[in-house]
Structures are given as C-alpha cells and as structure tokens.
Design an enzyme around this catalytic site. Structure first.
Site, mmCIF file in Angstrom:
data_model
loop_
_atom_site.group_PDB
_atom_site.id
_atom_site.type_symbol
_atom_site.label_atom_id
_atom_site.label_comp_id
_atom_site.label_asym_id
_atom_site.label_seq_id
_atom_site.Cartn_x
_atom_site.Cartn_y
_atom_site.Cartn_z
ATOM 1 N N SER A 76 0.829 -1.212 0.000
ATOM 2 C CA SER A 76 0.000 0.000 0.000
ATOM 3 C C SER A 76 0.856 1.251 0.000
ATOM 4 O O SER A 76 2.057 1.206 0.275
ATOM 5 C CB SER A 76 -0.933 0.003 1.218
ATOM 6 O OG SER A 76 -0.166 0.031 2.385
ATOM 7 N N ASP A 77 0.207 2.357 -0.293
ATOM 8 C CA ASP A 77 0.889 3.650 -0.275
ATOM 9 C C ASP A 77 -0.121 4.738 0.068
ATOM 10 O O ASP A 77 -1.288 4.653 -0.325
ATOM 11 C CB ASP A 77 1.534 3.950 -1.632
ATOM 12 C CG ASP A 77 2.477 5.139 -1.520
ATOM 13 O OD1 ASP A 77 3.572 4.970 -0.954
ATOM 14 O OD2 ASP A 77 2.102 6.253 -1.947
#
Length: 193
Positions: A76-77
């Site tokens: 994720s980011d």
C-alpha cells in the site's frame, strides 16, 4: 468469517508501518510481514490516486518472482493531496514544518491505495478522505515535530497523535484511511476472493 475464507492463502503484508500492522491485525486474519526496499519514484504526469495506485503496485514488484501459488501479498501507499500536489514523507524538520504550515487552516485529501498481488492476479483499489485543519500556530507545529518526529508519515502528521486531536476540525471519510490503511475496503475486497 474472513479468516476461514482466506485459510487457503498465505497472506504477506509488505509494510514497515506499525500502524498498518495493527490495523490488519484488527481484521483477525493471519499474516506475516516481509519488506523490501523500493525507491518510491513515480512518473511526474501522475496525479491524485494514480500516484498511490502506481506506488502500491511498484512495492509489489520485488516480490512477484518469489510468490508461491497460495501467497497473497498486500502492499500500500498513502499520500496527502493539497493544492493539486502530493505531499509524501518529510525529509527533515524544515520539510515537516513547511508541510504542516501548508496544511494549517486548509482542507486536504488523504489517499491510500492497496494492492493485492498473487501469482495469478493483481488488484488495486484506493480510498480518499477529506481532512480540515484549524490554523496551527508555529509553536504547535514545532512542539509536534520535536515531540512526535513524524518523518515516516505522509504530510508530516499522524491523525491518531496529538496534532490530530488538537488540530483536525472536520473529516469526511474513513479515519483508518488517514492512518494509512482503509481496513473497511480491504475487508470488502478480501471477502470477494
């Protein structure tokens, strides 16, 4: 329950973030943690959620050749989006101070993308939360940076910390998304597998 549904998968969370570890743990599913260094560089023409989608997928790249048949990798980011530009993690005190000065007395968006990657598929989704800060004084910003050292956080702040408690006046969307992991969406997508 989700844990039963996912029992055929070996779930791997590729994140160093203690907040993400806690949030995925709260879904009551078994997972392991593996991390690899990835340079978080994205093409300049990308905007908004296209940036986080790209980076979440990029973070999966070093793992893809090693994935077994039953592995499911979660990457994720998160970015803060303000005035048509992305605020990532601050480089130092001055960078953090300038970011918080920009966020002061303004409304921004927090965007998190999650990528689910297996040997056979990759699926990426994102969530957006709108957050408004009161006018923060220089003293408040200085105290927060020196006390909480938010250098591992997009936009130089953690909603769950002091600055979130004293500074955020309005929010529309998921609180956990602002912490860096929209667990409601992750639960929904994992339930479909």
């Amino acid at each position: 329950m989700l844990s039963t549904k996912l029992s055929k998968y070996n779930i791997i969370l590729a994140s160093k973030s203690p907040r993400r570890h806690e949030l995925i743990k709260s879904l009551d599913i078994s997972f392991s943690i593996k991390t690899k260094e990835v340079e978080e560089i994205y093409p300049e023409n990308l905007k908004h959620s296209k940036i986080t989608d790209y980076l979440a997928e990029l973070k999966a790249t070093p793992f893809t050749s090693e994935l077994n048949e039953n592995d499911l990798l979660i990457t994720s980011d998160t970015i803060v989006w303000l005035n048509n530009k992305a605020l990532g993690k601050p480089k130092d005190y001055d960078d953090a101070f300038n970011m918080l000065k920009e966020l002061s007395n303004a409304t921004h968006e927090v965007i998190t993308s999650i990528s689910l990657t297996s040997k056979n598929f990759q699926q990426t989704f994102n969530d957006v939360t709108t957050v408004t800060f009161k006018k923060l004084s220089n003293e408040e910003i200085d105290y927060y940076i020196n006390t909480y050292k938010p250098f591992d956080k997009a936009g130089a702040y953690g909603i769950q910390e002091w600055i979130g408690k004293i500074g955020i006046t309005k929010m529309n969307g998921s609180y956990f998304n602002v912490m860096g992991f929209p667990v409601h969406k992750l639960y929904k997508e994992l339930s479909k597998l």
